[in-house]
Structures are given as structure tokens and as C-alpha cells.
Design a protein around this motif. Structure first.
Motif, PDB file in Angstrom:
ATOM      1  N   ALA A 317       0.823  -1.208   0.000  1.00 17.90           N
ATOM      2  CA  ALA A 317       0.000   0.000   0.000  1.00 17.90           C
ATOM      3  C   ALA A 317       0.855   1.255   0.000  1.00 17.90           C
ATOM      4  O   ALA A 317       2.025   1.239   0.396  1.00 17.90           O
ATOM      5  N   ASP A 318       0.234   2.355  -0.445  1.00 16.16           N
ATOM      6  CA  ASP A 318       0.880   3.661  -0.471  1.00 16.16           C
ATOM      7  C   ASP A 318       0.496   4.488   0.748  1.00 16.16           C
ATOM      8  O   ASP A 318       0.371   5.711   0.664  1.00 16.16           O
ATOM      9  N   ALA A 319       0.277   3.840   1.875  1.00 16.97           N
ATOM     10  CA  ALA A 319      -0.079   4.539   3.107  1.00 16.97           C
ATOM     11  C   ALA A 319       0.344   3.664   4.276  1.00 16.97           C
ATOM     12  O   ALA A 319       0.550   2.455   4.121  1.00 16.97           O
ATOM     13  N   ASP A 320       0.471   4.273   5.447  1.00 20.80           N
ATOM     14  CA  ASP A 320       0.856   3.485   6.608  1.00 20.80           C
ATOM     15  C   ASP A 320      -0.373   2.859   7.260  1.00 20.80           C
ATOM     16  O   ASP A 320      -1.515   3.096   6.847  1.00 20.80           O
ATOM     17  N   ALA A 321      -0.138   2.051   8.292  1.00 23.28           N
ATOM     18  CA  ALA A 321      -1.227   1.303   8.927  1.00 23.28           C
ATOM     19  C   ALA A 321      -2.276   2.220   9.536  1.00 23.28           C
ATOM     20  O   ALA A 321      -3.483   1.988   9.414  1.00 23.28           O
ATOM     21  N   ALA A 322      -1.831   3.281  10.196  1.00 22.58           N
ATOM     22  CA  ALA A 322      -2.776   4.185  10.848  1.00 22.58           C
ATOM     23  C   ALA A 322      -3.674   4.867   9.830  1.00 22.58           C
ATOM     24  O   ALA A 322      -4.884   5.037  10.050  1.00 22.58           O
ATOM     25  N   GLN A 323      -3.105   5.286   8.690  1.00 22.91           N
ATOM     26  CA  GLN A 323      -3.909   5.908   7.642  1.00 22.91           C
ATOM     27  C   GLN A 323      -4.896   4.918   7.040  1.00 22.91           C
ATOM     28  O   GLN A 323      -6.065   5.229   6.828  1.00 22.91           O
ATOM     29  N   LEU A 324      -4.413   3.712   6.760  1.00 26.55           N
ATOM     30  CA  LEU A 324      -5.275   2.710   6.139  1.00 26.55           C
ATOM     31  C   LEU A 324      -6.422   2.299   7.050  1.00 26.55           C
ATOM     32  O   LEU A 324      -7.523   1.997   6.575  1.00 26.55           O
ATOM     33  N   ALA A 325      -6.176   2.288   8.340  1.00 23.34           N
ATOM     34  CA  ALA A 325      -7.206   1.832   9.271  1.00 23.34           C
ATOM     35  C   ALA A 325      -8.490   2.636   9.125  1.00 23.34           C
ATOM     36  O   ALA A 325      -9.593   2.092   9.101  1.00 23.34           O
ATOM     37  N   GLY A 326      -8.367   3.957   9.024  1.00 25.15           N
ATOM     38  CA  GLY A 326      -9.551   4.799   8.916  1.00 25.15           C
ATOM     39  C   GLY A 326     -10.366   4.512   7.674  1.00 25.15           C
ATOM     40  O   GLY A 326     -11.595   4.637   7.675  1.00 25.15           O
TER      41      GLY A 326
END
Length: 351
Positions: A317-326
Motif C-alpha cells: 500500500a501507499d499509506a501506513d497502517a494508521a492511515q489505512l485503518a480509517g
């Protein structure tokens, strides 16, 4: 207990993480622009205006239009049009001749690459639904705004949210709604009553407003916006209807984009670990993978192990875990487990 704290607690109960009403917005990369004719000059102008609209929808903020790479791209927007067509549209005033609009469509990959190169955020096409309650006070008293009482306000709000790429809904105003909340109660914009009346719609994003019509024909109004982050407000004094509506839409969209739009890296990042329990059938399996790989920041969702009803995956993914969670948790069937996503993403699949 303050009204803001009460709002947060109520929304947390009504819409827990993983249970947010959301929809896939299918026209993010399309814009309809009024034109005077079918000339190449008008098409070039419509292309520039249309690309600007699309970039604002995808980024979630009009500030993106000031970025140098975006300014350059908008100037040459005609070359970026994937396809276009023309259609007759309703006249702005009754009795006038029908207008003409150009529908311009842009390549989603090119748009996202442009925003990424400019360092702008990207908001995925799966977005929370906003529920709107609006009360008008005039010489006839106080009434809820709906298609029967004030169709122009309903249309204005719907068009405003559509232009920003956010799905919007209005209450049914059936017996259940009128029992839960009447116009006089709604006029004071009470958090507990509005949130309780909205529970049947599963909405975690609630916009409530009130308008008083002045003798000058102008309006004075106030907006209250309730989300899981609390309550926000905005007052508008001596303004036209369209300005009041624009202020309400902007308040909601700017806040939502700050929570859901992702700042994308220049390429696919390292793999993120994720587990999903409760996957009891092949239908569950395909539903989980389809949801994940349908999210723009996720290039690939690879299953690495299956143990009982639990999937283990690696997300490219092009985002970190915290960003993806939302974003992932906009699916009401994915309930977070084990706290913070910083130690990996862990979910329970709900059937």
C-alpha cells in the motif's frame, strides 16, 4: 457533561469503529461544466474547470489548486481528457431556453499520479454518508426542509455535496422521524435529540442547520456538524441561500477530508501485516479481498496463511497502517481488534 462530550459519546455508541455508513462514489473523475457552445475554445475552458473540480473532489480540499504542478496541469487540461460528451440541461430560470453542458472525464490513474507528484492528499472513493437535518423559520412558522417544502434548498445541498464528491442523504420525515424530532426541537440544534433521531439511518456524519428568513429576503443561519470527533459550528449572517449552503458543505467536507484523505508515498510501501478473523466461507474470503483491493491506496492484498477462520495477509500500500485503518473501517463488516493499528491491522469479519 458538555454537549460536545455528549455528542461524542452518543456517536461512539451509535457508530462504533467499523460501523460507519459509507458509499462508493462513482463519479469522482467526471465533471459537468456549463458551456455556451460546442467550440474547441469552450471545450478547453470546460476541460480546465472540470479538471479543477475533479482534483478538489479527489484531494478533498480546494487548496490543492494552488500547488504548482496542479496549476500547470489545469492549464493543459484539454490534453488530459479521457472522453467528453454534451447534454442539454434544465434552464436556471423557468421559461428560459435549456442550457448546454460538457461532461468531461479524466483517467483516475493520471489524476492520482498528479496529486501524488504534487504532494497532495488523496481521498479514496469509499466515503462516509452525511445525513442532513435543516429547519426553516419564516412567516409560516418552523418547518423541516424537504423536497415538498423547499425543493431548491434540497437540490442546492445535494449539488453542493456532489460537487465535492460526498454522498448525502435526507431524513424520510415519516412517522418515526416526526415522533423522534419536531421542527421546534430541532431549531435549537440539540446534540442528543439529533443524534438519536439519526440512529435509524446509521449515520456517523450529521449536519444540522437552521435558517431564519429576514425581511430583506436574505437569511441568517447556523450549522452544527456532529461526527466522531465532536461538534463543530458555523454561523452565516445576512447571506443568500447558496452562500449558506456552501458554508455548511465546506465545513463538513474539509473536516472529513482531514480524517480520511491519505498522503500517498511515491511508490508502493513495505508490506503491512493484517489479520481478519471470522472468515467462515469462500464468500467471506472473496468479500474481504475484494474490499481491500478495491481501495485505491492498496495495490495488492496477498493472503499468506489461513488458520481456522482467520486470514493472514500482507498489504502492499501507499499509506501506513494508521492511515489505512480509517479507510478500511468504513466497511461495517470489519470490526477492529486488539487496539492500535501500529502493531499491525487486526479485524473481525462480521456476518
Amino acid at each position: 457533561m458538555t454537549r460536545t462530550l455528549w455528542a461524542v459519546l452518543c456517536l461512539a455508541l451509535l457508530a462504533p469503529r467499523g460501523a460507519v455508513a459509507a458509499e462508493l462514489v462513482r463519479d469522482l473523475y467526471i465533471a459537468d461544466v456549463p458551456v455556451s457552445d460546442r467550440s474547441s475554445a469552450e471545450l478547453a475552458r470546460a476541460s480546465a474547470e472540470g479538471l479543477a473540480q475533479v482534483l478538489v473532489k479527489v484531494a478533498g480540499s480546494a487548496e490543492v489548486l494552488a500547488l504548482p504542478p496542479v496549476v500547470e496541469a489545469v492549464g493543459g487540461a484539454r490534453a488530459r481528457v479521457l472522453q467528453y460528451s454534451y447534454a442539454r440541461v434544465d434552464p436556471p430560470t423557468p421559461g428560459a431556453s435549456p442550457g448546454l453542458a460538457a461532461r468531461v472525464e479524466f483517467d483516475p490513474v493520471q489524476v492520482r499520479e498528479l496529486l501524488a507528484s504534487a504532494g497532495a492528499p488523496i481521498w479514496t472513493a469509499t466515503r462516509p454518508v452525511v445525513l442532513v437535518w435543516l429547519v426553516v423559520e419564516d412567516e409560516a412558522g418552523r418547518r423541516f426542509v424537504n423536497t415538498g417544502t423547499h425543493p431548491e434548498l434540497v437540490t442546492g445541498l445535494a449539488d453542493g455535496f456532489r460537487r465535492r464528491g460526498v454522498p448525502v442523504r435526507f431524513p424520510l420525515f415519516d412517522l418515526a422521524d416526526t415522533t423522534a424530532l419536531d421542527p421546534d426541537e430541532a431549531w435549537s440544534l440539540p446534540a442528543p435529540l439529533l443524534i438519536a433521531a439519526s440512529a435509524r439511518y446509521g449515520a456517523a456524519e450529521i449536519l444540522a442547520g437552521r435558517i431564519a428568513v429576514l425581511t430583506s429576503g436574505e437569511i441568517a443561519g447556523e450549522w452544527a456538524y456532529f461526527s466522531v470527533t465532536g461538534r463543530q459550528g458555523r454561523s452565516v449572517v445576512r447571506a443568500a441561500d447558496d452562500e449558506f449552503l456552501r458554508q455548511g458543505v465546506a465545513m463538513v467536507v474539509e473536516d472529513m477530508a482531514s480524517r480520511y484523505a491519505l498522503t500517498v508515498a511515491g511508490g508502493a510501501g513495505d508490506g503491512l501485516q493484517m489479520t481478519v478473523a471470522g472468515v467462515a466461507s469462500y464468500a467471506d474470503y472473496t468479500a474481504v479481498l475484494s474490499w481491500l483491493e478495491g481501495l485505491e491506496p492498496i495495490a495488492r492484498a496477498q493472503v499468506t496463511a489461513i488458520s481456522g477462520d482467520t486470514l493472514s495477509l500482507v498489504l502492499t500500500a501507499d499509506a501506513d497502517a494508521a492511515q489505512l485503518a480509517g479507510v478500511i473501517e468504513l466497511n461495517p463488516r470489519l470490526r477492529p481488534r486488539n487496539g492500535s493499528p501500529t502493531n499491525g491491522l487486526s479485524y473481525q469479519w462480521r456476518n
